[in-house]
Design an enzyme around this catalytic site. Structure first.
Site, PDB file in Angstrom:
ATOM      1  N   ARG A   1      35.963  -8.235  10.307  1.00  0.00           N
ATOM      2  CA  ARG A   1      34.941  -7.743   9.368  1.00  0.00           C
ATOM      3  C   ARG A   1      35.501  -6.630   8.495  1.00  0.00           C
ATOM      4  O   ARG A   1      35.189  -6.521   7.310  1.00  0.00           O
ATOM      5  CB  ARG A   1      33.730  -7.214  10.155  1.00  0.00           C
ATOM      6  CG  ARG A   1      32.875  -8.320  10.782  1.00  0.00           C
ATOM      7  CD  ARG A   1      31.958  -7.763  11.852  1.00  0.00           C
ATOM      8  NE  ARG A   1      31.070  -6.736  11.321  1.00  0.00           N
ATOM      9  CZ  ARG A   1      30.520  -5.761  12.047  1.00  0.00           C
ATOM     10  NH1 ARG A   1      30.764  -5.674  13.342  1.00  0.00           N
ATOM     11  NH2 ARG A   1      29.733  -4.883  11.488  1.00  0.00           N
TER      12      ARG A   1
ATOM     13  N   SER B   1      27.255  -5.770  17.436  1.00  0.00           N
ATOM     14  CA  SER B   1      28.499  -5.095  17.819  1.00  0.00           C
ATOM     15  C   SER B   1      28.198  -3.902  18.733  1.00  0.00           C
ATOM     16  O   SER B   1      28.785  -3.757  19.815  1.00  0.00           O
ATOM     17  CB  SER B   1      29.225  -4.642  16.546  1.00  0.00           C
ATOM     18  OG  SER B   1      30.214  -3.684  16.822  1.00  0.00           O
TER      19      SER B   1
ATOM     20  N   LYS C   1      28.386  -3.814  23.341  1.00  0.00           N
ATOM     21  CA  LYS C   1      29.185  -2.845  24.097  1.00  0.00           C
ATOM     22  C   LYS C   1      28.309  -2.010  25.032  1.00  0.00           C
ATOM     23  O   LYS C   1      28.685  -1.699  26.153  1.00  0.00           O
ATOM     24  CB  LYS C   1      29.959  -1.945  23.120  1.00  0.00           C
ATOM     25  CG  LYS C   1      31.119  -2.685  22.461  1.00  0.00           C
ATOM     26  CD  LYS C   1      31.813  -1.851  21.399  1.00  0.00           C
ATOM     27  CE  LYS C   1      31.034  -1.829  20.102  1.00  0.00           C
ATOM     28  NZ  LYS C   1      31.734  -1.224  18.972  1.00  0.00           N
TER      29      LYS C   1
ATOM     30  N   ASP D   1      34.167  -8.268  20.270  1.00  0.00           N
ATOM     31  CA  ASP D   1      33.898  -7.253  19.248  1.00  0.00           C
ATOM     32  C   ASP D   1      35.188  -6.710  18.649  1.00  0.00           C
ATOM     33  O   ASP D   1      35.265  -6.465  17.447  1.00  0.00           O
ATOM     34  CB  ASP D   1      33.064  -6.103  19.821  1.00  0.00           C
ATOM     35  CG  ASP D   1      32.757  -5.068  18.747  1.00  0.00           C
ATOM     36  OD1 ASP D   1      32.090  -5.432  17.762  1.00  0.00           O
ATOM     37  OD2 ASP D   1      33.214  -3.923  18.860  1.00  0.00           O
TER      38      ASP D   1
ATOM     39  N   HIS E   1      23.420   6.477  22.819  1.00  0.00           N
ATOM     40  CA  HIS E   1      24.453   6.088  21.864  1.00  0.00           C
ATOM     41  C   HIS E   1      24.106   6.613  20.487  1.00  0.00           C
ATOM     42  O   HIS E   1      22.971   6.512  20.044  1.00  0.00           O
ATOM     43  CB  HIS E   1      24.576   4.559  21.803  1.00  0.00           C
ATOM     44  CG  HIS E   1      25.593   4.111  20.808  1.00  0.00           C
ATOM     45  ND1 HIS E   1      26.937   4.113  21.079  1.00  0.00           N
ATOM     46  CD2 HIS E   1      25.472   3.688  19.525  1.00  0.00           C
ATOM     47  CE1 HIS E   1      27.601   3.691  20.019  1.00  0.00           C
ATOM     48  NE2 HIS E   1      26.735   3.432  19.053  1.00  0.00           N
TER      49      HIS E   1
HETATM   50  N1  URA Z   1      29.806   0.733  15.184  1.00  0.00           N
HETATM   51  C1  URA Z   1      30.137  -0.348  15.900  1.00  0.00           C
HETATM   52  O1  URA Z   1      30.484  -0.234  17.059  1.00  0.00           O
HETATM   53  N2  URA Z   1      30.089  -1.557  15.316  1.00  0.00           N
HETATM   54  C2  URA Z   1      29.716  -1.729  14.033  1.00  0.00           C
HETATM   55  O2  URA Z   1      29.692  -2.852  13.563  1.00  0.00           O
HETATM   56  C3  URA Z   1      29.367  -0.598  13.297  1.00  0.00           C
HETATM   57  C4  URA Z   1      29.411   0.628  13.913  1.00  0.00           C
END
Ligand code: URA
Ligand code: CA
Length: 444
Positions: free
Chosen positions: A168, A183, A187, A161, A82
């Protein structure tokens, strides 16, 4: 339990228990806790932080808020990679086939581009016919048979999320370290890999501009991964200039193909080999990172990575002839040469502005609904450390608009502004800044 009491508790700097965090996430997702209370909680977290246990518990609660993918049917250790989001980051396009060619299964779930950053799905879709729209079963089958698949997010992964991030975004609480870490990791954990290699960007084009913050984010995410029972490491890499030369969807596919032929930009190749070697190591396919590097270099040189890319394209219904004939990729009508107005050494290429320039040309989305042009983008002919004369070409704009159009003019000016050129010579910048595993941070 009442949301009010939990907000007060966090506002006063106290630790929330696992039960309290679960209560918050479950009831926020199902609508029992309104946005205004969760917004206050996010702001309390922004100022008071979350400790290691709270961050792990929040991540797990978020992961459990929706579907999770199981890759158990695919034999072997599944390793995912990632990136926290760069500009011109073409690594997945090279890494997925290259790592698969080493016999390590890669089930890659990717996203689309938004704003100044591109998305892997869009890039692959610039190959004629290529489909990223596979069900989980189809993905598992593709990875079992040919070792690799690149697909869009299917199912209802981490709804917490989606809702939290949108909140946010409008309450100035995006750049909270534990909220970013939970976050991203929720995922990644939901998408089923056994182990993770994270590429945490630092510098102008990154989420977190300074190195210390990037290291903290990397450490937090590695701790979450370890805490969730998934071996996780992080590489800290430079985003004080875009990666490679190409920014744009078809242009980056072309760059990936060239890289798999050993003819790509050296910075992109270096990062692919480094990240890939850690993937092989975590998958226990090699006994050291150095050995992984050697194995991948061989697979690059003998064409195995390229062959695997062809197979990936065929399985996902694309025209694999593009690998041998780049003219089959969508190509913009016009090329506009960007010429330097200064003489000297390039010290920086502001990645974010280059990304915005590419977006304005149509390579990226201004909003989620924007329609993108897969052919357009920017090629950087000069990179940090290079010397340029006044009037020398530094970049090429690929566009389907007229040279005199407002769009092209805006992109041209953004590119010029992005190049920071000074008199003093400068060596090639360091791409890999450090490494984080369960033992901590090691600078490079
Ligand atoms: N990428 C994400 O998936 N979440 C965040 O909070 C910041 C960057
Ligand atoms: Ca690139």
């Amino acid at each position: 339990m009442r949301a009010y009491d939990l907000i007060l508790k966090k506002r006063n700097g106290n630790q929330l228990s696992k039960e309290e965090i679960n209560f918050l996430v479950i009831n926020y997702v199902n609508g029992n806790i309104p946005d205004y209370q969760m917004a206050a909680m996010n702001m309390a977290i922004f100022f008071k932080g979350l400790d290691k246990d709270e961050t792990l518990n929040l991540t797990l609660a978020m992961m459990e808020s929706g579907d999770t993918v199981s890759l158990k049917e695919i034999p072997g250790i599944k390793v995912d990679k990632h990136s926290t989001g760069g500009v011109g980051d073409t690594t997945t396009l090279v890494l997925a086939p290259l790592v698969a060619a080493a016999g390590v299964p890669v089930a890659k779930m990717s996203g689309r581009g938004l704003g100044h950053t591109g998305g892997t799905l869009d890039k692959f879709e610039s190959i004629p016919g290529f489909s990223t729209d596979l069900t989980i079963e189809e993905m598992v089958e593709a990875v079992t048979n040919s070792g690799v698949a690149v697909v869009g997010q299917t199912g209802n992964l981490v709804p917490a999320d989606k809702k939290l991030y949108a909140l946010r975004d409008v309450t100035a609480t995006v750049d909270s370290l534990p909220l970013i870490a939970s976050s991203i990791m929720s995922k990644k954990l939901a998408s089923g890999a056994d182990a993770l290699v994270l590429d945490v960007k630092t510098g102008d084009g990154a989420f977190l501009k300074d190195l210390d913050a990037a290291v903290e984010l990397a450490k937090t995410m590695v701790e979450i991964g370890q805490g969730a029972g998934r071996e996780t490491v992080a590489v800290i890499t430079d985003m004080d200039q875009p990666l490679g030369k190409a920014i744009g969807n078809a242009l980056e596919i072309e760059e990936a193909i060239l890289t798999l032929k050993g003819e790509g930009p050296k910075d992109l190749e270096e990062l692919c080999l480094f990240l890939g070697s850690h993937m092989l190591y975590l998958a226990k396919a090699v006994n050291s990172q150095e050995e992984g590097q050697k194995v991948l270099m061989e697979l690059l040189n003998d064409g195995s990575g390229l062959k695997k890319l062809k197979e990936l394209i065929e399985v996902q219904k694309g025209n694999s002839k593009v690998v041998d004939d780049l003219s089959l990729l969508p190509r913009a009508i016009n090329q506009v040469s960007v010429k330097s107005t200064l003489r000297g050494y390039i010290h920086k290429i502001k990645a974010e502005s280059i990304g915005v320039g590419a977006m304005k040309l149509g390579a990226g989305r201004e909003t989620k609904e924007s329609v993108i042009d897969l052919a357009v983008g920017i090629i950087l002919e000069k990179k940090v450390g290079d010397f340029v004369e006044i009037g020398e070409e530094i970049a090429i704009i690929h566009t389907n608009d007229d040279e005199g159009s407002l769009k092209v003019k805006e992109a041209y000016d953004l590119i010029l502004e992005s190049y920071i050129i000074e008199e003093a010579p400068l060596g090639k910048p360091k791409l890999i800044k450090g490494f984080v595993n369960k033992n901590g941070f090691r600078p490079y």
